[in-house]
Motif scaffolding. Structure first.
Motif, mmCIF file in Angstrom:
data_model
loop_
_atom_site.group_PDB
_atom_site.id
_atom_site.type_symbol
_atom_site.label_atom_id
_atom_site.label_comp_id
_atom_site.label_asym_id
_atom_site.label_seq_id
_atom_site.Cartn_x
_atom_site.Cartn_y
_atom_site.Cartn_z
ATOM 1 N N GLU A 193 -18.828 -62.115 -53.903
ATOM 2 C CA GLU A 193 -19.069 -63.245 -53.014
ATOM 3 C C GLU A 193 -18.990 -64.560 -53.780
ATOM 4 O OE1 GLU A 193 -22.703 -62.661 -50.949
ATOM 5 O OE2 GLU A 193 -22.151 -60.680 -50.203
ATOM 6 N N LEU A 194 -18.751 -65.657 -53.024
ATOM 7 C CA LEU A 194 -18.610 -66.978 -53.616
ATOM 8 C C LEU A 194 -19.791 -67.863 -53.232
ATOM 9 C CD1 LEU A 194 -14.806 -67.757 -53.083
ATOM 10 C CD2 LEU A 194 -15.967 -67.257 -55.242
ATOM 11 N N ALA A 195 -20.286 -68.615 -54.209
ATOM 12 C CA ALA A 195 -21.347 -69.585 -53.957
ATOM 13 C C ALA A 195 -20.746 -70.800 -53.265
ATOM 14 C CB ALA A 195 -22.004 -69.998 -55.274
ATOM 15 N N ILE A 196 -21.332 -71.201 -52.132
ATOM 16 C CA ILE A 196 -20.733 -72.306 -51.383
ATOM 17 C C ILE A 196 -21.642 -73.528 -51.273
ATOM 18 C CG2 ILE A 196 -19.098 -70.941 -50.064
ATOM 19 C CD1 ILE A 196 -21.105 -70.855 -47.778
ATOM 20 N N ASP B 176 -16.452 -64.959 -47.060
ATOM 21 C CA ASP B 176 -15.307 -65.607 -46.415
ATOM 22 C C ASP B 176 -15.586 -67.106 -46.320
ATOM 23 O OD1 ASP B 176 -13.170 -66.432 -44.927
ATOM 24 O OD2 ASP B 176 -13.610 -65.212 -43.156
ATOM 25 N N VAL B 177 -14.938 -67.879 -47.178
ATOM 26 C CA VAL B 177 -15.185 -69.322 -47.209
ATOM 27 C C VAL B 177 -14.637 -70.019 -45.968
ATOM 28 C CG1 VAL B 177 -15.228 -69.443 -49.718
ATOM 29 C CG2 VAL B 177 -13.052 -69.707 -48.523
ATOM 30 N N HIS B 178 -13.813 -69.330 -45.174
ATOM 31 C CA HIS B 178 -13.256 -69.929 -43.968
ATOM 32 C C HIS B 178 -14.091 -69.615 -42.724
ATOM 33 C CE1 HIS B 178 -9.753 -70.964 -46.338
ATOM 34 N NE2 HIS B 178 -9.604 -69.701 -46.684
ATOM 35 N N ASP C 154 -17.115 -70.260 -40.499
ATOM 36 C CA ASP C 154 -18.109 -71.309 -40.289
ATOM 37 C C ASP C 154 -19.441 -70.766 -39.803
ATOM 38 O OD1 ASP C 154 -16.335 -73.303 -41.029
ATOM 39 O OD2 ASP C 154 -15.566 -73.552 -38.989
ATOM 40 N N SER C 155 -19.491 -69.506 -39.412
ATOM 41 C CA SER C 155 -20.746 -68.916 -38.971
ATOM 42 C C SER C 155 -21.521 -68.385 -40.176
ATOM 43 C CB SER C 155 -20.495 -67.772 -37.984
ATOM 44 O OG SER C 155 -19.941 -66.654 -38.655
ATOM 45 N N ASP C 156 -22.720 -67.867 -39.934
ATOM 46 C CA ASP C 156 -23.540 -67.295 -41.000
ATOM 47 C C ASP C 156 -23.328 -65.796 -41.152
ATOM 48 O OD1 ASP C 156 -24.667 -69.757 -41.497
ATOM 49 O OD2 ASP C 156 -26.300 -69.457 -40.083
ATOM 50 N N ALA C 157 -22.396 -65.239 -40.372
ATOM 51 C CA ALA C 157 -22.245 -63.784 -40.338
ATOM 52 C C ALA C 157 -21.822 -63.205 -41.681
ATOM 53 C CB ALA C 157 -21.243 -63.389 -39.262
ATOM 54 N N SER C 158 -21.032 -63.949 -42.445
ATOM 55 C CA SER C 158 -20.508 -63.423 -43.709
ATOM 56 C C SER C 158 -21.272 -63.943 -44.922
ATOM 57 C CB SER C 158 -19.026 -63.794 -43.848
ATOM 58 O OG SER C 158 -18.868 -65.203 -43.874
ATOM 59 N N SER C 159 -22.417 -64.580 -44.717
ATOM 60 C CA SER C 159 -23.127 -65.197 -45.832
ATOM 61 C C SER C 159 -24.490 -64.561 -46.043
ATOM 62 C CB SER C 159 -23.313 -66.700 -45.577
ATOM 63 O OG SER C 159 -24.140 -66.918 -44.456
ATOM 64 N N HIS C 160 -25.000 -64.730 -47.253
ATOM 65 C CA HIS C 160 -26.386 -64.362 -47.515
ATOM 66 C C HIS C 160 -26.961 -65.283 -48.583
ATOM 67 C CE1 HIS C 160 -25.341 -62.146 -51.269
ATOM 68 N NE2 HIS C 160 -26.635 -62.157 -51.506
#
Length: 433
Positions: free
Chosen positions: A95-98, A118-120, A122-128
């Motif tokens: 994962e990438l730090a954004i 997924d840096v593209h 815009d939702s929070d679904a792919s982030s933690h």
């Protein structure tokens, strides 16, 4: 569900790596030194450095990422002469730090670091999120510290709130590091029945939650409070407000406070009024009078309503104009329970019309307020041919001036403010050429 991982890393890798129960990794520094240079990162490959000024002299913490995967810290010594060796406090291989949010209090730095697959998206679904707490050359990191948006730190730096979930609140204390403090007395998260606020960390380390219960044409708000360092909530006060109109509402609210003795409650549904729970001894009551000392200016037409700049060197500044000529300022400094008394400074003389006010951070600790004014016809409300200026080097001591014949936008460059032919610096004050 996998176990949360907790990592602890000191600013120097001098001790042996120890694996403890619950997935805790620790490196203890025996002889920390500041003999290294600061390594800077950019946003081409990772995340640029963010710097947090600490309480001791020129001491700072730098946090950034060289590659978008590792989170790296360095500490600067109080004399400002050098930095510790780089230390990686967290790594995500895939994962990438954004982005991150940083909060501070009493020598303790708290960070919520966001990663994504997924840096593209815009939702929070792919982030933690990773929670990181740093104090005295030691950083502790925790995977998935719940939701909550931003960390909260007590002014003395002894307690940190990192987030919460259905099981409890994620807290950091000097004795227990980051841990899950399990809820007791929490109303639950059944939408439409209960709408609990995001927990608020009081200055004494206790938690405040306002639970809202909707019913026909009204909302009932109940204040729940814990003892310091726990998530054991008990009800202490209640207030019911009627709503204008018949539209349904979930009655959710958000909170603010700088004191263990009052809680500002701001309903998301603006048909209900803002109000405050206030403690008097062991009894809590409600009031519509703001106990924080903030004096708002509300102008029906013209210039200039109160604007508030938050997290300005860990303080706040409120600025406005009571008459579209003078400038009014207040500050709220970290650890203070109330705002300072309002200060009114001379600004534009008669014959000028002022239409807009804006604020800018200046240098390490300063702030500038600029009010756009006009000697004739208003052609652009946001830019004037004259400016009333109020500037402070430390959020405490203010000076003001009025500048005419301005043809370019004001400029703030580090600790220098330029408006027309007038320059302001912390050491030289206002200088007109």
């Amino acid at each position: 569900m996998s176990r949360p991982r907790v990592w602890v890393a000191t600013a120097l890798a001098l001790g042996a790596l120890v694996v403890a129960a619950g997935g805790v990794w620790a490196v203890r520094a025996e002889d920390p030194t500041y003999s290294h240079a600061l390594v800077k990162y950019d946003d081409h490959h990772g995340e640029p450095n963010r710097y947090v000024s600490l309480d001791q002299g020129s001491a700072q913490l730098s946090i950034g990422s060289p590659d978008g995967h590792r989170i790296v810290v360095q500490w600067r010594d109080p004399d400002g002469r050098g930095w510790t060796e780089r230390e990686t406090v967290w790594t995500e291989k895939k994962e990438l730090a954004i982005e991150n949010t940083v909060r501070y209090g009493g020598g303790t730095v708290a960070i919520r670091q966001l990663y994504t697959t997924d840096v593209h998206d815009d939702s929070d679904a792919s982030s933690h999120t990773i929670g990181i707490v740093c104090r005295k050359l030691t950083c502790t990191a925790y995977d998935h510290p719940g939701s909550g948006g931003e960390a909260q730190v007590t002014p003395d730096g002894r307690t940190v709130y990192l987030g919460h979930g259905e099981k409890g609140a994620y807290l950091w204390t000097q004795d227990d590091d980051i841990h899950l403090a399990r809820w007791s007395g929490h109303p639950g998260f059944e939408y439409g029945v209960n709408s609990p606020s995001v927990p608020l960390l009081a200055p004494d380390g206790s938690l405040r939650v306002v639970n809202s219960r909707p019913s026909r044409e009204q909302c009932t708000f109940e204040l729940l409070a814990s003892s310091p360092g726990t998530a054991d909530l008990v009800p202490v006060a209640r207030s019911t407000q009627r709503l204008r109109g018949k539209a349904r509402s979930d009655c959710r609210s958000y909170l603010d406070s700088d004191s263990a003795d009052w809680v500002g409650t701001h309903p998301d549904d603006h048909r209900a009024h803002d109000f405050w729970f206030v403690a008097k001894g062991n009894t809590w009551t409600t009031t519509l009078d703001d106990p924080s000392g903030l004096k708002l200016i509300d102008v029906d037409r013209g210039c200039c309503d109160t604007a508030i700049a938050g997290f300005v060197h860990w303080g706040e500044v409120a600025y406005s104009s009571p008459d579209a000529h003078r400038i009014q300022v207040q500050n709220h400094l970290l650890g203070k329970e109330t705002w300072s008394r309002p200060v009114t400074l001379e600004g534009a003389p008669a014959g000028y019309r002022c239409t807009w006010v804006e604020g800018y951070e200046v240098g390490d600790e300063g702030f500038a307020v600029m009010m756009a004014c006009h000697s004739g016809k208003v052609r652009n409300a946001y830019r004037g041919d004259a400016y009333a200026m109020a500037v402070t080097p430390d959020l405490r001591h203010w000076e003001s001036t009025f500048v005419t014949g301005v043809s370019r936008e004001p400029q703030v460059d580090d600790d220098t403010v330029r408006v027309g032919g007038t320059t302001w610096t912390p050491r030289g004050g206002f200088v007109k050429r």
